[in-house]
Scaffold this motif. Structure first.
Motif, PDB file in Angstrom:
ATOM      1  N   PHE A  30       0.828  -1.208   0.000  1.00  0.00           N
ATOM      2  CA  PHE A  30       0.000   0.000   0.000  1.00  0.00           C
ATOM      3  C   PHE A  30       0.858   1.251   0.000  1.00  0.00           C
ATOM      4  O   PHE A  30       0.561   2.220  -0.721  1.00  0.00           O
ATOM      5  CB  PHE A  30      -0.947   0.029   1.201  1.00  0.00           C
ATOM      6  CG  PHE A  30      -1.759   1.307   1.241  1.00  0.00           C
ATOM      7  CD1 PHE A  30      -2.857   1.470   0.413  1.00  0.00           C
ATOM      8  CD2 PHE A  30      -1.396   2.365   2.079  1.00  0.00           C
ATOM      9  CE1 PHE A  30      -3.592   2.654   0.418  1.00  0.00           C
ATOM     10  CE2 PHE A  30      -2.117   3.551   2.087  1.00  0.00           C
ATOM     11  CZ  PHE A  30      -3.225   3.684   1.258  1.00  0.00           C
ATOM     12  N   THR A  31       1.920   1.258   0.792  1.00  0.00           N
ATOM     13  CA  THR A  31       2.785   2.439   0.853  1.00  0.00           C
ATOM     14  C   THR A  31       3.444   2.691  -0.492  1.00  0.00           C
ATOM     15  O   THR A  31       3.585   3.841  -0.922  1.00  0.00           O
ATOM     16  CB  THR A  31       3.846   2.260   1.949  1.00  0.00           C
ATOM     17  OG1 THR A  31       3.191   2.139   3.212  1.00  0.00           O
ATOM     18  CG2 THR A  31       4.791   3.446   1.992  1.00  0.00           C
ATOM     19  N   SER A  32       3.837   1.628  -1.181  1.00  0.00           N
ATOM     20  CA  SER A  32       4.431   1.776  -2.501  1.00  0.00           C
ATOM     21  C   SER A  32       3.418   2.380  -3.476  1.00  0.00           C
ATOM     22  O   SER A  32       3.735   3.289  -4.254  1.00  0.00           O
ATOM     23  CB  SER A  32       4.915   0.420  -3.022  1.00  0.00           C
ATOM     24  OG  SER A  32       5.605   0.550  -4.241  1.00  0.00           O
ATOM     25  N   PHE A  33       2.171   1.879  -3.420  1.00  0.00           N
ATOM     26  CA  PHE A  33       1.109   2.459  -4.250  1.00  0.00           C
ATOM     27  C   PHE A  33       0.851   3.909  -3.871  1.00  0.00           C
ATOM     28  O   PHE A  33       0.717   4.780  -4.749  1.00  0.00           O
ATOM     29  CB  PHE A  33      -0.181   1.649  -4.085  1.00  0.00           C
ATOM     30  CG  PHE A  33      -1.421   2.420  -4.481  1.00  0.00           C
ATOM     31  CD1 PHE A  33      -1.758   2.590  -5.816  1.00  0.00           C
ATOM     32  CD2 PHE A  33      -2.239   3.002  -3.508  1.00  0.00           C
ATOM     33  CE1 PHE A  33      -2.882   3.322  -6.176  1.00  0.00           C
ATOM     34  CE2 PHE A  33      -3.365   3.722  -3.860  1.00  0.00           C
ATOM     35  CZ  PHE A  33      -3.690   3.886  -5.202  1.00  0.00           C
ATOM     36  N   ALA A  34       0.782   4.192  -2.565  1.00  0.00           N
ATOM     37  CA  ALA A  34       0.488   5.551  -2.111  1.00  0.00           C
ATOM     38  C   ALA A  34       1.554   6.529  -2.570  1.00  0.00           C
ATOM     39  O   ALA A  34       1.253   7.669  -2.951  1.00  0.00           O
ATOM     40  CB  ALA A  34       0.363   5.578  -0.586  1.00  0.00           C
ATOM     41  N   LEU A  35       2.821   6.089  -2.551  1.00  0.00           N
ATOM     42  CA  LEU A  35       3.888   6.965  -3.000  1.00  0.00           C
ATOM     43  C   LEU A  35       3.748   7.259  -4.494  1.00  0.00           C
ATOM     44  O   LEU A  35       3.863   8.411  -4.930  1.00  0.00           O
ATOM     45  CB  LEU A  35       5.244   6.331  -2.711  1.00  0.00           C
ATOM     46  CG  LEU A  35       6.420   7.223  -3.110  1.00  0.00           C
ATOM     47  CD1 LEU A  35       7.364   7.440  -1.941  1.00  0.00           C
ATOM     48  CD2 LEU A  35       7.184   6.618  -4.280  1.00  0.00           C
ATOM     49  N   ALA A  36       3.483   6.219  -5.298  1.00  0.00           N
ATOM     50  CA  ALA A  36       3.302   6.427  -6.738  1.00  0.00           C
ATOM     51  C   ALA A  36       2.075   7.290  -7.011  1.00  0.00           C
ATOM     52  O   ALA A  36       2.102   8.182  -7.874  1.00  0.00           O
ATOM     53  CB  ALA A  36       3.176   5.076  -7.446  1.00  0.00           C
ATOM     54  N   PHE A  37       0.992   7.059  -6.269  1.00  0.00           N
ATOM     55  CA  PHE A  37      -0.231   7.840  -6.440  1.00  0.00           C
ATOM     56  C   PHE A  37      -0.009   9.295  -6.057  1.00  0.00           C
ATOM     57  O   PHE A  37      -0.480  10.221  -6.737  1.00  0.00           O
ATOM     58  CB  PHE A  37      -1.341   7.225  -5.582  1.00  0.00           C
ATOM     59  CG  PHE A  37      -2.661   7.950  -5.665  1.00  0.00           C
ATOM     60  CD1 PHE A  37      -3.447   7.872  -6.809  1.00  0.00           C
ATOM     61  CD2 PHE A  37      -3.131   8.696  -4.590  1.00  0.00           C
ATOM     62  CE1 PHE A  37      -4.666   8.543  -6.886  1.00  0.00           C
ATOM     63  CE2 PHE A  37      -4.349   9.358  -4.648  1.00  0.00           C
ATOM     64  CZ  PHE A  37      -5.115   9.275  -5.803  1.00  0.00           C
ATOM     65  N   SER A  38       0.743   9.537  -4.987  1.00  0.00           N
ATOM     66  CA  SER A  38       1.034  10.905  -4.557  1.00  0.00           C
ATOM     67  C   SER A  38       1.957  11.604  -5.541  1.00  0.00           C
ATOM     68  O   SER A  38       1.853  12.819  -5.751  1.00  0.00           O
ATOM     69  CB  SER A  38       1.675  10.910  -3.170  1.00  0.00           C
ATOM     70  OG  SER A  38       0.753  10.482  -2.192  1.00  0.00           O
ATOM     71  N   MET A  39       2.878  10.861  -6.140  1.00  0.00           N
ATOM     72  CA  MET A  39       3.743  11.461  -7.158  1.00  0.00           C
ATOM     73  C   MET A  39       2.920  11.946  -8.342  1.00  0.00           C
ATOM     74  O   MET A  39       3.156  13.024  -8.887  1.00  0.00           O
ATOM     75  CB  MET A  39       4.783  10.443  -7.626  1.00  0.00           C
ATOM     76  CG  MET A  39       5.930  10.234  -6.658  1.00  0.00           C
ATOM     77  SD  MET A  39       7.049  11.655  -6.577  1.00  0.00           S
ATOM     78  CE  MET A  39       7.806  11.584  -8.203  1.00  0.00           C
ATOM     79  N   VAL A  40       1.957  11.137  -8.776  1.00  0.00           N
ATOM     80  CA  VAL A  40       1.064  11.560  -9.860  1.00  0.00           C
ATOM     81  C   VAL A  40       0.228  12.745  -9.389  1.00  0.00           C
ATOM     82  O   VAL A  40       0.151  13.783 -10.039  1.00  0.00           O
ATOM     83  CB  VAL A  40       0.150  10.406 -10.309  1.00  0.00           C
ATOM     84  CG1 VAL A  40      -0.858  10.888 -11.347  1.00  0.00           C
ATOM     85  CG2 VAL A  40       0.971   9.248 -10.864  1.00  0.00           C
TER      86      VAL A  40
END
Length: 485
Positions: A30-40
């Motif tokens: 989830f943290t990996s997804f959240a980081l990618a989502f926040s970058m976008v």
């Protein structure tokens, strides 16, 4: 497999790629997804660039998302293929070095470094330009810059105290953005189709009357695609933090794909609904002194909803800044660990207690502060440079992947890791063609010349360093990824 066993396995995997584990491996799926989502960060892009398509081509520019999304996915698929095979911090730099040689890898890494450093500055500038009017009725340029710089320094300090703290803050920001965007979407759907009077409605999707009153031609259409292009950037941050992620061969590809799927769907839906919800004329909305998205929400959903939108937007852009700082410092660390940058000893230093590259964090914080001062706080020019350097990184990485595939040097991946198989070359070719279109669009039109010149100057710095010092050291094997020494 327990978390401890997984981390031990990941550390052993890292050793086979030439490195000792120094960063703290705490990030899950989830943290990996959240980081990618926040970058976008769809809110960052939509809030800061909302007026752009309406100014260039009219409301029909909303539909350009449907063109951009599948082409971006071609790049995402290739990156996911590579992330499962070379799970290293520094992602594109490491991939290009190992697939196409150390010299090629340097230029890919340098361009990626520029994109992340400029992206950090652009995101902090967005905080100042969007939210200073919420604090001061008529903010001065100095007040805007102070807010941007204050946010940059605070996030830099936060990153020093460990990836776990930074990513937890990012998780919170990503959750606020995700939930807030979904709630906003539902409210806009109800309002547009049932409650709001005198809206643009579905007609905005076929409107070809740009606010600028200028004729629509190929160049203006190409430039209008830059909103979705600028929004759908940064998802590869999940791959850049591979050495702080558990089971990165599987986690990073999934995180990138999920982040782009969610961001693409929410991005086009929210942007279309905001366009449909505009009351009166588009020109009047864009002429208002307040940010058009925040002003629109206040007009249609009330002051309380407008205040909530401010909170959601702030959380989104702050999370984006935290994520940008994280990936920029990891790229800096990866290059410095291989003695590719001046001052590599300092820049590659890792605090043993917090597991963070403190030297790299200091450098990226200073660069972001200087760029905000030099830019006068104007976020648009920095954003243009960010998009160009991102797409140059994509292009160089795709070229490296194609060369490796053609030579038969593409590394294999363990069972269960994302694999494009026979679709690899079609994805590389399609994605590569798209990157060239975007690069041309971001350089040739007159309005992008300043960003192109700034980017060329930054690239020249990298070329000079390579000619003066790095080329010889790479040839002697005293610099570059450890696999090649």
């Amino acid at each position: 497999m327990s978390d401890e066993q997984q981390v031990a396995s990941d550390d052993a995997d890292l050793a086979t790629l030439g490195y000792q584990q120094k960063l703290h491996r705490t990030m899950g799926s989830f943290t990996s997804f959240a980081l990618a989502f926040s970058m976008v960060s769809i809110n960052t892009g939509v809030v800061t660039l909302f007026s752009d398509p309406f100014t260039r081509v009219g409301g029909v520019g909303i539909l350009l998302w449907l063109v951009v999304i599948p082409l971006v996915f071609c790049i995402v698929m290739v990156y996911s293929h590579l992330a499962g095979r070379i799970p290293l911090t520094g992602y594109a730099y490491q991939w290009s070095s190992r697939l196409a040689g150390n010299h090629f890898g340097w230029f890919t890494g340098w361009v990626a470094f520029i994109s992340f450093a400029a992206g950090t500055a652009a995101t902090s500038a967005a905080i100042g330009s969007v939210f200073a009017p919420e604090i001061w009725p008529n903010p001065t340029q100095l007040q805007i810059q102070l807010l941007s710089i204050g946010a940059t320094v605070a996030v830099g300090v936060l990153n020093v105290f460990g990836i776990r703290i930074a990513t937890r803050m990012n998780d919170l920001g990503a959750c606020i953005e995700l939930i807030g965007t979904v709630v906003l979407t539902l409210a806009l759907i109800g309002g547009v189709f049932f409650f709001f009077p005198h809206t643009q409605g579905l007609g905005i999707l076929v409107d070809t009357n740009p606010v600028s009153k200028q004729p629509i031609h190929f160049v203006t259409v190409a430039l209008a695609t830059l909103l979705p292009v600028s929004v759908l950037l940064g998802w590869e941050g999940a791959a850049d933090l591979a050495e702080e992620t558990r089971d990165p061969r599987k986690t990073a590809p999934r995180a990138m794909i999920r982040a782009v799927v969610v961001s693409s769907v929410l991005g086009i839906v929210v942007f279309a609904l905001l366009g449909m919800a505009i009351p009166g004329s588009v020109e009047q909305l864009l002429a208002h002194s307040e940010n058009p998205v925040i002003h629109l929400v206040r007009l249609q959903l009330g002051r309380v909803a407008g205040s909530v939108m401010v909170v959601v937007a702030f959380a989104s852009i702050l999370a984006c800044l935290i994520a940008n700082m994280a990936v920029a410092t990891r790229m800096t660390f990866a290059l410095s660990r291989d003695k590719m940058l001046p001052g590599s000893g300092f820049l590659s230093s890792v605090n043993p207690r917090f597991g963070t590259p403190v030297g790299a964090i200091v450098l990226i914080t200073v660069i972001a502060v200087v760029l905000n001062l030099a830019s006068g706080g104007f976020v648009t020019a920095i954003y243009s440079m960010v998009g160009l350097t991102y797409y140059l990184t994509y292009f160089l990485t795709l070229v490296a992947a194609y060369l490796a595939h053609r030579r038969g040097d593409m590394p294999s991946a363990p069972q269960g890791v994302f694999d494009l198989g026979r679709w690899l070359v079609p994805m590389i070719v399609t994605g590569g063609a798209w990157t060239l279109v975007v690069i041309v669009t971001l350089t040739l039109p007159d309005e992008n010349h300043d960003a192109a010149i700034t980017t060329l100057a930054a690239l020249a710095m990298g070329a000079i360093w390579w000619l003066a010092s790095l080329r010889g050291r790479l040839n002697r094997g005293v610099a570059g990824p450890r696999q090649h020494r």
